[in-house]
Design an enzyme around this catalytic site. Structure first.
Site, PDB file in Angstrom:
ATOM      1  N   SER A  35     -11.811   4.406   2.703  1.00 39.42           N
ATOM      2  CA  SER A  35     -10.895   4.837   3.771  1.00 39.42           C
ATOM      3  C   SER A  35      -9.992   3.428   4.113  1.00 39.42           C
ATOM      4  CB  SER A  35     -11.557   5.383   4.735  1.00 39.42           C
ATOM      5  OG  SER A  35     -10.505   6.096   5.506  1.00 39.42           O
TER       6      SER A  35
ATOM      7  N   ASP B 187      -9.561  16.211   1.345  1.00 45.32           N
ATOM      8  CA  ASP B 187      -9.256  14.926   1.940  1.00 45.32           C
ATOM      9  C   ASP B 187      -7.911  14.905   2.307  1.00 45.32           C
ATOM     10  OD1 ASP B 187      -9.032  12.419   3.261  1.00 45.32           O
ATOM     11  OD2 ASP B 187     -10.202  11.560   1.785  1.00 45.32           O
TER      12      ASP B 187
ATOM     13  N   HIS C 169     -13.278  13.796   3.241  1.00 45.61           N
ATOM     14  CA  HIS C 169     -13.413  12.751   3.590  1.00 45.61           C
ATOM     15  C   HIS C 169     -14.637  12.171   4.174  1.00 45.61           C
ATOM     16  CE1 HIS C 169     -11.018   8.834   4.554  1.00 45.61           C
ATOM     17  NE2 HIS C 169     -11.818   8.924   5.693  1.00 45.61           N
TER      18      HIS C 169
END
Length: 353
Positions: A191, A285, A315
């Site tokens: 991320s 995601d 995610h």
């Protein structure tokens, strides 16, 4: 861990260990979006989190969001085996060195993954990503060095990126002390940490610093994202469009910061000499499309790239290694690919599954 967390953790582990058919019956009609079906254990997990009012990444305040991330990570990560762990100070930053069984700090010539945690540039620390770092190191045989870079707003942009570049320089300067082959160092993260790792690889290539590989797990690469995946998956699947807006507004407080190339990787003129990249995305995601766009950007720049989309994941799946089956299986596959990346360079290919 308090009594409530212990009870919740036990219940979660039990339910997510049930056969997939039972999980499907408990979670209801399969969630199908964009031709993809969400893994039944994740659909059940999201439903349980919603009931417990823990279903999104974010909170009423910065402190609440950080606490929620830590609590969710502890519940989903479990206690994972590892050969040895030692705390270090890397370029003035707290760090944690994970050595798989059979490896020792004095070993010479080993590879190393320099890892940067996710958390929207505001959340996360060494503890929030302890479990996935253990699994990656133990299952790949590649030592992992996780660095606790400065998060905002306390450490204002671009402190996190400066910290990452300093950490890489420190690792190269202390390679003998770490028992690391300086030609087998790679960077990675998930991320926001994937963004930081990608930028660190770019900066290294610009400076002529060789890197062996980069592991980018659902990286954010475009701060002004306007993607189909954001529209499809921006609500109810843990990472939300609302939380991302909050992260951006809190961390990038000026027009100059929002326009900076470090957070707009799709616009960067990529240099030659970039390390081979393994780019991982999750089907459900909101960051999926921008991560895959960055993989294409790398290919266009001549880098060696493998793109892997785990179509049934959300995610944050990197942290879900202590409960359920589908996310752990994905992380084990990533660890296997890390082992290969650390020993040899592969070709350019893409895969969904």
């Amino acid at each position: 861990m308090d009594l409530r967390a212990t009870i919740e953790g036990g219940a979660l582990k039990t339910l997510l260990s049930l056969p997939a058919t039972v999980q499907r019956a408990l979670s209801g009609r399969p969630l199908v979006l964009d031709g993809q079906t969400l893994a039944p254990d994740l659909q059940l997990l999201l439903g349980m989190q919603k009931l417990a009012r823990r279903g999104e990444l974010g909170g009423a305040s910065l402190e609440a969001g950080r606490a929620a991330l830590s609590a969710n990570a502890a519940l989903a990560g479990g206690r994972q085996p590892i050969g040895a762990v030692r705390d270090l100070v890397v370029a003035g930053l707290p760090a944690r060195h994970y050595l798989p069984h059979g490896a020792h700090a004095a070993d010479q010539g080993t590879p190393l993954l320099l890892f940067f945690h996710g958390g929207g540039f505001l959340y996360g620390d060494l503890d929030s990503h302890d479990a996935p770092c253990r699994v990656l190191a133990e299952e790949s045989g590649v030592p992992v060095l996780a660095v606790d870079y400065g998060v905002g707003p306390e450490a204002a942009f671009p402190a996190a990126f400066d910290d990452a570049e300093a950490a890489l320089r420190w690792v190269r300067d202390h390679a003998d002390e770490l028992g690391v082959d300086p030609d087998r160092i790679g960077v990675g993260g998930d991320s926001a940490g994937g963004n930081i790792a990608a930028w660190t690889a770019i900066a290294a290539a610009r400076d002529g610093i060789p890197l062996a590989f980069q592991l980018l797990v659902y990286p954010c690469t475009d701060i002004d994202r306007d993607t189909e995946s954001l529209r499809l998956f921006g609500e109810g699947l843990y990472l939300t469009a609302e939380s991302m807006d909050m992260f951006t507004a809190t961390y990038l407080t000026t027009p100059e910061a929002r326009a900076d190339e470090r957070v707009n990787l799709l616009d960067v003129a990529l240099p030659p000499g970039l390390a081979p990249a393994y780019v991982v995305t999750a089907g459900f995601d909101p960051l999926r499309d921008e991560g895959e766009a960055y993989a294409r950007h790398l290919v266009e720049a001549g880098a060696e790239v493998e793109l892997r989309r785990f179509v049934d994941q959300i995610h944050g799946f990197l942290n879900i290694v202590g409960v359920g089956r589908s996310s752990r299986a994905a992380v084990l596959e990533i660890a296997g690919r890390l082992r290969e990346l650390a020993t040899a360079r592969g070709g350019t290919r893409a895969a969904d599954g």
